[in-house]
Design an enzyme around this catalytic site. Structure first.
Site, PDB file in Angstrom:
ATOM      1  N   SER A  28     102.918  34.146  39.748  1.00 52.83           N
ATOM      2  CA  SER A  28     101.600  34.039  39.120  1.00 52.83           C
ATOM      3  C   SER A  28     100.972  32.671  39.361  1.00 52.83           C
ATOM      4  O   SER A  28      99.862  32.417  38.907  1.00 52.83           O
ATOM      5  CB  SER A  28     101.721  34.301  37.609  1.00 52.83           C
ATOM      6  OG  SER A  28     102.675  33.430  37.028  1.00 52.83           O
ATOM      7  N   ASN A 115     108.252  32.668  27.082  1.00 55.86           N
ATOM      8  CA  ASN A 115     107.446  33.665  26.361  1.00 55.86           C
ATOM      9  C   ASN A 115     106.534  33.026  25.317  1.00 55.86           C
ATOM     10  O   ASN A 115     105.352  33.355  25.227  1.00 55.86           O
ATOM     11  CB  ASN A 115     108.347  34.721  25.720  1.00 55.86           C
ATOM     12  CG  ASN A 115     109.107  35.522  26.771  1.00 55.86           C
ATOM     13  OD1 ASN A 115     108.795  35.428  27.966  1.00 55.86           O
ATOM     14  ND2 ASN A 115     110.099  36.277  26.348  1.00 55.86           N
ATOM     15  N   THR A 160      59.248  52.325  22.610  1.00 49.29           N
ATOM     16  CA  THR A 160      60.423  53.177  22.405  1.00 49.29           C
ATOM     17  C   THR A 160      60.394  54.119  23.597  1.00 49.29           C
ATOM     18  O   THR A 160      59.307  54.487  24.066  1.00 49.29           O
ATOM     19  CB  THR A 160      60.353  53.981  21.083  1.00 49.29           C
ATOM     20  OG1 THR A 160      59.203  54.827  21.128  1.00 49.29           O
ATOM     21  CG2 THR A 160      60.274  53.079  19.860  1.00 49.29           C
ATOM     22  N   HIS A 161      61.550  54.478  24.103  1.00 51.24           N
ATOM     23  CA  HIS A 161      61.635  55.307  25.321  1.00 51.24           C
ATOM     24  C   HIS A 161      60.911  54.645  26.497  1.00 51.24           C
ATOM     25  O   HIS A 161      60.488  55.330  27.425  1.00 51.24           O
ATOM     26  CB  HIS A 161      61.045  56.701  25.103  1.00 51.24           C
ATOM     27  CG  HIS A 161      61.445  57.363  23.820  1.00 51.24           C
ATOM     28  ND1 HIS A 161      62.544  58.178  23.697  1.00 51.24           N
ATOM     29  CD2 HIS A 161      60.923  57.270  22.572  1.00 51.24           C
ATOM     30  CE1 HIS A 161      62.650  58.601  22.454  1.00 51.24           C
ATOM     31  NE2 HIS A 161      61.689  58.043  21.730  1.00 51.24           N
ATOM     32  N   SER A 282      61.538  36.834  49.923  1.00 52.00           N
ATOM     33  CA  SER A 282      61.985  37.851  50.875  1.00 52.00           C
ATOM     34  C   SER A 282      61.815  37.299  52.275  1.00 52.00           C
ATOM     35  O   SER A 282      60.864  36.579  52.560  1.00 52.00           O
ATOM     36  CB  SER A 282      61.145  39.117  50.707  1.00 52.00           C
ATOM     37  OG  SER A 282      61.204  39.888  51.889  1.00 52.00           O
ATOM     38  N   LYS A 288      56.657  38.356  48.151  1.00 53.77           N
ATOM     39  CA  LYS A 288      57.686  38.685  47.170  1.00 53.77           C
ATOM     40  C   LYS A 288      58.275  37.467  46.470  1.00 53.77           C
ATOM     41  O   LYS A 288      58.507  36.433  47.067  1.00 53.77           O
ATOM     42  CB  LYS A 288      58.839  39.447  47.841  1.00 53.77           C
ATOM     43  CG  LYS A 288      58.454  40.814  48.343  1.00 53.77           C
ATOM     44  CD  LYS A 288      58.560  41.916  47.306  1.00 53.77           C
ATOM     45  CE  LYS A 288      59.934  42.095  46.761  1.00 53.77           C
ATOM     46  NZ  LYS A 288      60.620  43.269  47.242  1.00 53.77           N
ATOM     47  N   ASN A 290      61.499  37.482  43.948  1.00 54.44           N
ATOM     48  CA  ASN A 290      62.458  38.425  43.371  1.00 54.44           C
ATOM     49  C   ASN A 290      63.254  37.825  42.207  1.00 54.44           C
ATOM     50  O   ASN A 290      63.656  36.671  42.264  1.00 54.44           O
ATOM     51  CB  ASN A 290      63.428  38.903  44.453  1.00 54.44           C
ATOM     52  CG  ASN A 290      62.724  39.686  45.543  1.00 54.44           C
ATOM     53  OD1 ASN A 290      61.759  40.397  45.263  1.00 54.44           O
ATOM     54  ND2 ASN A 290      63.180  39.539  46.771  1.00 54.44           N
ATOM     55  N   GLU A 295      68.966  40.132  38.157  1.00 54.63           N
ATOM     56  CA  GLU A 295      69.693  41.276  38.736  1.00 54.63           C
ATOM     57  C   GLU A 295      71.192  40.988  38.822  1.00 54.63           C
ATOM     58  O   GLU A 295      72.022  41.853  38.549  1.00 54.63           O
ATOM     59  CB  GLU A 295      69.148  41.592  40.125  1.00 54.63           C
ATOM     60  CG  GLU A 295      67.701  42.070  40.109  1.00 54.63           C
ATOM     61  CD  GLU A 295      67.109  42.071  41.506  1.00 54.63           C
ATOM     62  OE1 GLU A 295      67.122  43.119  42.149  1.00 54.63           O
ATOM     63  OE2 GLU A 295      66.641  41.016  41.969  1.00 54.63           O
ATOM     64  N   TYR A 322     107.762  40.850  24.634  1.00 57.12           N
ATOM     65  CA  TYR A 322     107.182  40.494  25.926  1.00 57.12           C
ATOM     66  C   TYR A 322     107.615  41.467  27.012  1.00 57.12           C
ATOM     67  O   TYR A 322     108.775  41.868  27.076  1.00 57.12           O
ATOM     68  CB  TYR A 322     107.607  39.069  26.319  1.00 57.12           C
ATOM     69  CG  TYR A 322     107.062  38.640  27.673  1.00 57.12           C
ATOM     70  CD1 TYR A 322     105.803  38.053  27.774  1.00 57.12           C
ATOM     71  CD2 TYR A 322     107.787  38.853  28.843  1.00 57.12           C
ATOM     72  CE1 TYR A 322     105.286  37.686  29.012  1.00 57.12           C
ATOM     73  CE2 TYR A 322     107.281  38.487  30.076  1.00 57.12           C
ATOM     74  CZ  TYR A 322     106.026  37.909  30.162  1.00 57.12           C
ATOM     75  OH  TYR A 322     105.518  37.545  31.375  1.00 57.12           O
ATOM     76  N   LYS A 330      95.945  37.181  32.664  1.00 63.64           N
ATOM     77  CA  LYS A 330      95.193  35.959  32.970  1.00 63.64           C
ATOM     78  C   LYS A 330      94.045  36.135  33.943  1.00 63.64           C
ATOM     79  O   LYS A 330      92.926  35.682  33.673  1.00 63.64           O
ATOM     80  CB  LYS A 330      96.157  34.891  33.482  1.00 63.64           C
ATOM     81  CG  LYS A 330      97.084  34.393  32.394  1.00 63.64           C
ATOM     82  CD  LYS A 330      98.236  33.599  32.967  1.00 63.64           C
ATOM     83  CE  LYS A 330      99.476  33.752  32.126  1.00 63.64           C
ATOM     84  NZ  LYS A 330     100.019  35.130  32.092  1.00 63.64           N
TER      85      LYS A 330
HETATM   86  N1  ARG Z   1     104.418  33.875  34.285  1.00 64.18           N
HETATM   87  C1  ARG Z   1     104.795  34.563  33.099  1.00 64.18           C
HETATM   88  C2  ARG Z   1     103.561  35.192  32.435  1.00 64.18           C
HETATM   89  O1  ARG Z   1     102.492  34.892  32.822  1.00 64.18           O
HETATM   90  C3  ARG Z   1     105.409  33.624  32.130  1.00 64.18           C
HETATM   91  C4  ARG Z   1     106.324  34.259  31.154  1.00 64.18           C
HETATM   92  C5  ARG Z   1     107.555  34.736  31.826  1.00 64.18           C
HETATM   93  N2  ARG Z   1     108.487  35.197  30.881  1.00 64.18           N
HETATM   94  C6  ARG Z   1     109.504  35.989  31.238  1.00 64.18           C
HETATM   95  N3  ARG Z   1     110.293  36.389  30.294  1.00 64.18           N
HETATM   96  N4  ARG Z   1     109.673  36.352  32.467  1.00 64.18           N
HETATM   97  O2  ARG Z   1     103.660  36.019  31.557  1.00 64.18           O
END
Ligand code: ARG
Length: 463
Positions: A28, A115, A160-161, A282, A288, A290, A295, A322, A330
């Site tokens: 990660s 964790n 409305t509408h 444009s 134009k 825009n 948007e 966990y 994330k």
């Molecule tokens: N990179 C992990 C996460 O984002 C960290 C926690 C990992 N914990 C574990 N028991 N493997 O959740």
């Protein structure tokens, strides 16, 4: 790249390193490096607590705390080398700490797990986002208050509408958005207050046998208190979901506003002119201008809704506590937060810069038989007719005006009396749009008097 040796953090029971594909799906660090500052802040608080409770010597704690600052400056300075083999930000930081200070680095993780560590880091990050979200909302609300103040008594059609309904004031319409973003603001504040409990010290899931002081780390990190159940503390992602829920509702508001700006800035409406700073041209059609920012806001909102649904879906099937699934929290939150903040900033710029076209608004306010309800109300009030009958008579007058190709105030008194003999000259007073809006003085109504009261109330509330 396959890591041939087993992991230095947890490799004790492993004979070989992970397959390259395993490393790719597992790591990660590519995204959770954004938690570096929070990770180091959390580790420094944890270390100070370990020393104060006597679990760690002051000397080791000092070395760890100093070393962590060095790691932080390397990350901030861009010289830090992130390693996929080290999976995530927690292990990257700890490994680098070991390289810098040696043996004491191995004591940092006492009485803690990744964790509770990741829950703490991520909560700190989301909390910062809620603070930035709050500030952006207040700024945006002030932009609307400025517009409302300037045009508190300008008339425009209310719809409305998307069909002309009754005349309203520009100030009233702007203040509708103040209410909407004001509710978003209160949701942000609620969410922040509810999330502010520290997971740190919940350890892997069950707490720890070390005599840690969770109140101390909670206080140090600006939390109101430690989370009361260690199982919940490591498996709770409600704080991220509340951020995404709140962001989604706000995003929906931004998108409705964006849609209005697209319509209003068109040649057919000409209700507002958007500034050059928030428009594009444009490449082929020279005339134009825009409303691209509006948007794009309208479109980006889909990513925020998507993140909300994605994380709800990740969480819904997870047994306590966990599971690695939770690592997928994330990227969704990062992307939603980035796009939300960008959308809020762009909307703030557009609303501040836009100029309402008072003449076009007023011309449109009077068209489309917008004061038909005022006429019906007059028949009730002055002639004492039941509303249903008044509605019917007014409908006949609208049909007559439509056939003649004119608006209601342009019908002659003789025309009016051909439908109902008792209609008198004073009916014309209520057919004008300014009189119409001025008469709607009920609480929350569109009359400039009421609108100015609401502007004053909000200014006071935001002080
Ligand atoms: N990179 C992990 C996460 O984002 C960290 C926690 C990992 N914990 C574990 N028991 N493997 O959740």
């Amino acid at each position: 790249m396959t890591n041939k040796t087993s992991n230095q953090m947890w490799g004790g029971r492993f004979a070989a390193g992970p397959d390259a594909i395993m490393e790719a799906i597992n790591a990660s660090i590519g995204f959770d490096k954004r938690l570096a500052a929070q990770d180091i802040e959390g580790s420094r608080a944890h270390t100070a607590m370990l020393a104060s409770t006597g679990i760690l010597s002051d000397k080791d704690a000092e070395a760890i705390r100093e070393g962590l600052l060095t790691v932080l400056s390397e990350i901030e300075g861009g010289s830090f080398e992130f390693s996929t083999a080290l999976e995530d930000i927690h292990m990257n930081v700890e490994a680098r700490l070991k390289a810098i200070i040696g043996e004491p680095a191995g004591r940092l993780h006492t009485g803690r797990s990744r964790n509770d560590q990741v829950a703490t880091d991520f909560k700190l990050w989301v909390r910062d986002q809620l603070d930035a979200f709050e500030e952006a909302l207040v700024t945006l609300i002030h932009a609307f208050l400025g517009q409302a103040e300037q045009g508190a008594d300008w008339v425009m059609p209310g719809f409305t509408h998307l069909q002309t309904a009754q005349p309203v004031t520009w100030g009233h319409h702007m203040m509708a958005y103040v209410e909407m973003f004001g509710r978003d603001l209160s949701r942000v504040r609620d969410a922040r207050a509810r999330m502010n409990e520290s997971p740190l010290g919940a350890a892997a899931l069950a707490g720890t046998s070390f005599p840690i002081d969770r109140d101390m780390t909670a206080k140090e990190l600006g939390f109101d208190r430690p989370a009361a159940n260690s199982l919940d503390a490591v498996s709770d992602r409600d704080f991220a979901l509340e951020f995404l829920n709140t962001a989604s509702i706000c995003a929906m508001h931004l998108s409705r506003l964006a849609e209005e700006l697209v319509i209003w800035s068109s040649a057919q409406f000409r209700f507002v002119a958007l500034s050059d700073r928030f428009s594009t041209g444009s490449s082929i059609m020279p005339q134009k201008k825009n409303p691209d920012a509006a948007e794009l806001i309208r479109a980006k909102i889909g990513r925020i809704f998507g993140a909300n649904v994605a994380l709800m879906t990740v969480m819904k099937g997870l047994p306590l506590t966990y599971s690695k699934d939770m690592q997928e929290d994330k990227e969704q939150v990062f992307d939603a937060a980035d796009n939300l903040m960008l959308a809020l900033a762009a909307m703030n710029g557009m609303v501040r810069d836009m100029s309402a076209n008072r003449e076009s608004l007023e011309a449109a306010a009077g068209s489309g038989f917008s004061t038909a309800t005022d006429l019906a109300d007059w028949l009730v009030r002055v002639l004492g007719l039941p509303f249903r009958e008044a509605h019917h008579i007014t409908g006949a007058l609208v049909a007559m005006a439509e056939a003649k190709g004119c608006d209601l105030p342009e019908l002659s008194l003789a025309d009016m009396q051909s439908v109902h003999g008792e209609i008198s000259e004073s009916v014309y007073d209520v057919l004008g749009v300014h009189n119409s809006v001025a008469s709607r003085t009920s609480y929350g109504g569109t009359s400039p008097v009421r609108v100015r009261e609401q502007i004053a109330r909000w200014k006071e509330a935001l002080k």
